[in-house]
Scaffold this motif. Structure first.
Motif, PDB file in Angstrom:
ATOM      1  N   TRP A 126       0.812  -1.223   0.000  1.00  0.00           N
ATOM      2  CA  TRP A 126       0.000   0.000   0.000  1.00  0.00           C
ATOM      3  C   TRP A 126       0.850   1.281   0.000  1.00  0.00           C
ATOM      4  O   TRP A 126       0.432   2.309   0.516  1.00  0.00           O
ATOM      5  N   TYR A 127       2.029   1.212  -0.580  1.00  0.00           N
ATOM      6  CA  TYR A 127       2.882   2.390  -0.737  1.00  0.00           C
ATOM      7  C   TYR A 127       2.686   2.988  -2.132  1.00  0.00           C
ATOM      8  O   TYR A 127       2.257   2.308  -3.075  1.00  0.00           O
ATOM      9  N   GLU A 128       3.064   4.252  -2.270  1.00  0.00           N
ATOM     10  CA  GLU A 128       3.124   4.875  -3.585  1.00  0.00           C
ATOM     11  C   GLU A 128       4.379   4.398  -4.305  1.00  0.00           C
ATOM     12  O   GLU A 128       5.272   3.800  -3.708  1.00  0.00           O
ATOM     13  N   MET A 129       4.452   4.708  -5.604  1.00  0.00           N
ATOM     14  CA  MET A 129       5.600   4.238  -6.377  1.00  0.00           C
ATOM     15  C   MET A 129       5.990   5.242  -7.447  1.00  0.00           C
ATOM     16  O   MET A 129       5.166   5.989  -7.959  1.00  0.00           O
ATOM     17  N   ASP A 130       7.282   5.241  -7.752  1.00  0.00           N
ATOM     18  CA  ASP A 130       7.822   5.926  -8.921  1.00  0.00           C
ATOM     19  C   ASP A 130       8.338   4.849  -9.863  1.00  0.00           C
ATOM     20  O   ASP A 130       8.970   3.878  -9.432  1.00  0.00           O
ATOM     21  N   VAL A 131       8.083   5.009 -11.152  1.00  0.00           N
ATOM     22  CA  VAL A 131       8.323   3.945 -12.120  1.00  0.00           C
ATOM     23  C   VAL A 131       9.392   4.367 -13.118  1.00  0.00           C
ATOM     24  O   VAL A 131       9.337   5.460 -13.689  1.00  0.00           O
ATOM     25  N   LEU A 132      10.371   3.490 -13.308  1.00  0.00           N
ATOM     26  CA  LEU A 132      11.390   3.678 -14.335  1.00  0.00           C
ATOM     27  C   LEU A 132      11.072   2.753 -15.499  1.00  0.00           C
ATOM     28  O   LEU A 132      11.124   1.528 -15.368  1.00  0.00           O
ATOM     29  N   ASP A 133      10.714   3.323 -16.647  1.00  0.00           N
ATOM     30  CA  ASP A 133      10.363   2.534 -17.822  1.00  0.00           C
ATOM     31  C   ASP A 133      11.625   2.274 -18.627  1.00  0.00           C
ATOM     32  O   ASP A 133      12.326   3.206 -19.016  1.00  0.00           O
ATOM     33  N   LYS A 134      11.903   1.005 -18.925  1.00  0.00           N
ATOM     34  CA  LYS A 134      13.187   0.617 -19.512  1.00  0.00           C
ATOM     35  C   LYS A 134      13.459   1.296 -20.848  1.00  0.00           C
ATOM     36  O   LYS A 134      14.476   1.966 -21.028  1.00  0.00           O
ATOM     37  N   GLY A 135      12.569   1.109 -21.817  1.00  0.00           N
ATOM     38  CA  GLY A 135      12.825   1.631 -23.149  1.00  0.00           C
ATOM     39  C   GLY A 135      14.146   1.129 -23.688  1.00  0.00           C
ATOM     40  O   GLY A 135      14.453  -0.050 -23.632  1.00  0.00           O
ATOM     41  N   ASP A 136      14.978   2.022 -24.197  1.00  0.00           N
ATOM     42  CA  ASP A 136      16.269   1.653 -24.765  1.00  0.00           C
ATOM     43  C   ASP A 136      17.433   2.008 -23.844  1.00  0.00           C
ATOM     44  O   ASP A 136      18.590   1.830 -24.208  1.00  0.00           O
ATOM     45  N   VAL A 137      17.147   2.553 -22.659  1.00  0.00           N
ATOM     46  CA  VAL A 137      18.211   2.960 -21.749  1.00  0.00           C
ATOM     47  C   VAL A 137      18.390   1.874 -20.699  1.00  0.00           C
ATOM     48  O   VAL A 137      17.540   1.673 -19.841  1.00  0.00           O
ATOM     49  N   ARG A 138      19.515   1.099 -20.750  1.00  0.00           N
ATOM     50  CA  ARG A 138      19.688  -0.051 -19.867  1.00  0.00           C
ATOM     51  C   ARG A 138      20.528   0.271 -18.635  1.00  0.00           C
ATOM     52  O   ARG A 138      20.313  -0.291 -17.581  1.00  0.00           O
ATOM     53  N   ILE A 139      21.528   1.125 -18.784  1.00  0.00           N
ATOM     54  CA  ILE A 139      22.437   1.358 -17.665  1.00  0.00           C
ATOM     55  C   ILE A 139      21.758   2.202 -16.598  1.00  0.00           C
ATOM     56  O   ILE A 139      21.801   1.888 -15.410  1.00  0.00           O
ATOM     57  N   PHE A 140      21.092   3.270 -17.038  1.00  0.00           N
ATOM     58  CA  PHE A 140      20.530   4.195 -16.052  1.00  0.00           C
ATOM     59  C   PHE A 140      19.364   3.585 -15.294  1.00  0.00           C
ATOM     60  O   PHE A 140      19.206   3.790 -14.108  1.00  0.00           O
ATOM     61  N   ASN A 141      18.526   2.825 -15.977  1.00  0.00           N
ATOM     62  CA  ASN A 141      17.330   2.344 -15.307  1.00  0.00           C
ATOM     63  C   ASN A 141      17.103   0.849 -15.445  1.00  0.00           C
ATOM     64  O   ASN A 141      16.017   0.362 -15.196  1.00  0.00           O
ATOM     65  N   GLY A 142      18.104   0.089 -15.817  1.00  0.00           N
ATOM     66  CA  GLY A 142      17.959  -1.349 -15.912  1.00  0.00           C
ATOM     67  C   GLY A 142      18.497  -2.051 -14.688  1.00  0.00           C
ATOM     68  O   GLY A 142      18.625  -1.474 -13.604  1.00  0.00           O
ATOM     69  N   VAL A 143      18.846  -3.332 -14.851  1.00  0.00           N
ATOM     70  CA  VAL A 143      19.341  -4.143 -13.741  1.00  0.00           C
ATOM     71  C   VAL A 143      20.595  -3.562 -13.091  1.00  0.00           C
ATOM     72  O   VAL A 143      20.715  -3.573 -11.859  1.00  0.00           O
ATOM     73  N   PRO A 144      21.589  -3.051 -13.865  1.00  0.00           N
ATOM     74  CA  PRO A 144      22.771  -2.477 -13.197  1.00  0.00           C
ATOM     75  C   PRO A 144      22.416  -1.373 -12.203  1.00  0.00           C
ATOM     76  O   PRO A 144      22.965  -1.322 -11.090  1.00  0.00           O
ATOM     77  N   ALA A 145      21.490  -0.494 -12.598  1.00  0.00           N
ATOM     78  CA  ALA A 145      21.090   0.578 -11.680  1.00  0.00           C
ATOM     79  C   ALA A 145      20.330   0.013 -10.484  1.00  0.00           C
ATOM     80  O   ALA A 145      20.537   0.435  -9.333  1.00  0.00           O
TER      81      ALA A 145
END
Length: 686
Positions: free
Chosen positions: A388-407
């Motif tokens: 029941w918390y709020e969330m901020d969402v990082l959509d992957k798209g084509d950017v893997r380093i900034f918002n993918g598994v490494p991050a």
């Protein structure tokens, strides 16, 4: 030491009832008081050392009032109550308050050593209905069982029905009593029977008789109360509720002085009604009911018939404060800070085998969303997994380093390091969401979520950072990233650094949920717009540049000034040799106000100490005046946590935002204040 030390033989009360208190709790093990055991598992025992006084007191009070034949006989013979069914409602409400207090005592600590999930703790904080939780831990099952007993009692319409319903109550209290009756360790060098009586006194005053908001405070605690009580209902049940109180006070083997103080409570409460009328007029601008729904709470009709009921409940509170000063305050003074910090009764061992009977789930269903296939059920299931918390969402798209598994892994490792550096006890909360795929014979795509915890005493601004569809069980980079995440998460889970849960959910459902509940931070499509870092820096500098505390203090000062109720009002400044946020003088009453935007700063014990120091300074400066201290909070305060402040005689004035909206401050100033404060808080729930 203020303690009543009576003989250990069974005591007969005036109505002829042999007390359970002496029979079950009469052993004297005071030579063991003050000992503290380290929690560890045994064959059938769990060794703990926690404050069990509220649980013991709840069981004793419920046992006495659950003796319906004797209670009914006392009401008829001693108070002239008719044998009609009408008076049953007040008795049922008294039992409901008692079951709420038992649920609160069990739910808010680890006294019985019950297993508990993060979801249960979060649900209690948010006021989520207990029936929304699965039967996945002992504490949740026990709380549901208590609610089941309360529901059966609440539905009773006749004396015969209540006689049957209380059998379930008796079974419940008997099992808990058997689990702890050989384990109690009294504090302060008291005999065990004296410690139990002190615990009962304090429990009655703080839970059953703390009614300054027009209802017993335990009914406002989150996570258990099913329905708001109407003013009409509270007015209707008041008299019988008070008679039940008197019955409980006079049934226990307290001293003759205590019995004389608690005799004819109805008459004694009536004396305080004129003071309540003055109190109501004085505090009308500050008084607000707890919200009954997401919509704004309608204003009270202060000339209505139900006002008489409200006056009665608040008169009970004023009389109870007087009783507290005579029954508990001397003990507080004698023991000093130790009275607040050391348990009245602790447990050194709990018989786990005795408790097992309470954990059977027959008749206690899991929530419907675990079985239903409709979208509403799937949404509620994801609410549960996201706590029941709020969330901020990082959509992957084509950017893997900034918002993918490494991050994601970097943030998890950083959160674990920060937890260790500050000595945090709770593991970092991580969720892995598996999405079945149809374009391959087998395998899943994966999304990940990390709970960024930022919480205070009366507030919780934590939220999820969600990484959407950024790994997969198929060849290439997605599979490499999937293995990378799996390796790190398993290692951290084995080391106890993270609480990890894996959830299977269709990717379409997952995306629909986060679209409805989350805020997308990055969209990597043509015309990509990544958050403007310069704007973020400017906003952060702007917030930091605001003198947060001082600003809110002056907002409170302006609000108090608009009420027009003080002959002298001092704003923030150093006087009384203390830093006082606001101080108001009216007639013979001095009001000291401490201002906290959200009470995120510091520990609650430190806040209590800070406010008490200001009370003492004001009492020295104004020895002939009554000094009341108030903690003013901008947002709606959690009732459970604000109770800790109330127990230290600190009034909590919460949801100041709504009070500013309802105040007589001129419209332009009001809008400016709200705009600045809302910006400063960062997120306001409308």
């Amino acid at each position: 030491m203020v303690a009543e030390r009576e003989a250990s033989n069974p005591v007969q009360n005036p109505s002829g009832t042999t007390l359970v208190l002496v029979g079950m709790w009469g052993r004297d093990i005071s030579e063991r008081s003050g000992s503290h055991s380290v929690a560890q598992k045994g064959d059938a025992l769990d060794t703990i050392s926690r404050d069990a006084s509220d649980i013991v007191a709840s069981i004793e009070i419920l046992t006495v009032v659950g003796g319906i034949p004797k209670l009914r006989e006392w009401l008829v013979k001693q108070k002239g109550i008719s044998r009609s069914e009408h008076d049953l409602r007040g008795i049922l409400f008294f039992m409901e308050v008692g079951l709420n207090s038992l649920a609160y005592a069990i739910g808010s600590d680890s006294t019985l050593g019950l297993s508990e999930t993060h979801a249960l703790a979060r649900a209690r904080f948010r006021g989520i209905d207990i029936d929304e939780l699965p039967n996945d831990c002992e504490k949740a099952i026990l709380l549901k069982r208590i609610r089941l007993v309360a529901r059966r009692i609440r539905k009773c319409k006749t004396w015969t029905e209540i006689g049957v319903a209380v059998r379930g109550l008796d079974r419940l209290t008997s099992v808990i009593r058997n689990a702890i009756q050989k384990s109690m360790v009294p504090g302060y060098g008291l005999h065990q029977r004296d410690a139990v009586k002190l615990a009962i006194k304090k429990h009655l005053l703080l839970y059953y008789q703390n009614t300054e908001k027009g209802i017993p405070v335990v009914c406002l605690l989150s996570g258990f109360q099913e329905a708001r009580k109407t003013d009409w209902f509270l007015a209707d049940v008041f008299r019988t509720y008070v008679l039940c109180l008197e019955y409980v006070w006079t049934t226990f083997p307290f001293s003759k002085v205590t019995h004389s103080r608690t005799k004819d409570i109805e008459r004694k409460i009536h004396v305080f009604e004129p003071a309540v009328l003055e109190h109501l007029e004085r505090w009308k601008p500050f008084f607000s009911e707890p919200p009954s729904s997401s919509r704004a709470t309608p204003k009270r009709n202060w000339s209505s018939k139900e006002e008489k009921g409200l006056i009665s409940w608040m008169a009970l509170d004023l009389w109870s404060k007087k009783l507290y000063r005579s029954e508990i305050a001397p003990v507080e003074k004698d023991l000093g800070n130790m009275f607040r910090n050391e348990p009245i009764i602790s447990l050194d061992r709990v018989n786990e085998k005795a408790l097992k009977a309470l954990f059977a789930t027959r008749g206690i269903p899991d929530p419907s969303y675990l079985k239903e296939a409709k979208w509403e059920a799937r949404r509620r299931l994801l609410d549960y997994h996201f706590l029941w918390y709020e969330m901020d969402v990082l959509d992957k798209g084509d950017v893997r380093i900034f918002n993918g598994v490494p991050a994601f892994i970097s943030l998890v490792l950083g959160a674990c390091h920060l937890r260790r550096s500050v000595g945090g006890e709770n593991p970092i909360v991580v969720r892995v969401f598996k999405h079945p795929v149809t374009k391959f014979e087998k395998g899943h795509e994966y999304s990940y979520a990390l709970l960024m915890e930022v919480s205070g005493m009366l507030s919780d601004f934590s939220g999820w950072l969600v990484f959407v569809d950024c790994a997969g069980e198929y060849s290439g980079v997605p599979e490499f990233e999937c293995q990378m995440a799996r390796t790190w998460l398993r290692r951290l889970e084995q080391e106890g650094e993270i609480e990890l849960k894996e959830v299977a959910v269709q990717l379409t459902d997952f995306k629909r949920y986060i679209q409805e509940n989350g805020r997308v931070l990055i969209e990597t499509k043509r015309g990509l717009t990544i958050m403007d870092s310069r704007k973020i820096i400017e906003e952060m500098r702007g917030v930091i540049s605001l003198s947060r505390g001082k600003l809110f203090e002056y907002v409170v000062y302006k609000w108090l000034a608009s009420s027009g109720k003080y002959t002298d009002l001092k704003g923030p400044g150093d006087f009384l040799r203390e830093q006082i946020d606001c101080l108001g003088v009216s007639d013979s009453v001095i009001d000291v106000f401490e201002c906290k935007v959200d009470l995120h700063e510091g520990r609650i014990e430190e806040v209590i100490t800070q406010v008490q120091a200001k009370r003492e300074a004001a009492e020295k400066r104004f020895p002939k005046s009554r000094v009341d201290v108030h903690l003013v909070v901008y947002l709606q305060a959690d009732a459970e946590r604000s109770l800790k402040l109330h127990q230290s005689r600190i009034h909590v004035i919460d949801n100041l935002r709504q009070k500013i909206i309802d105040s007589s401050i001129n419209k332009s100033d009001k809008q400016q204040i709200l705009r600045i404060m809302d910006y400063e808080i960062g997120r306001i729930t409308e």
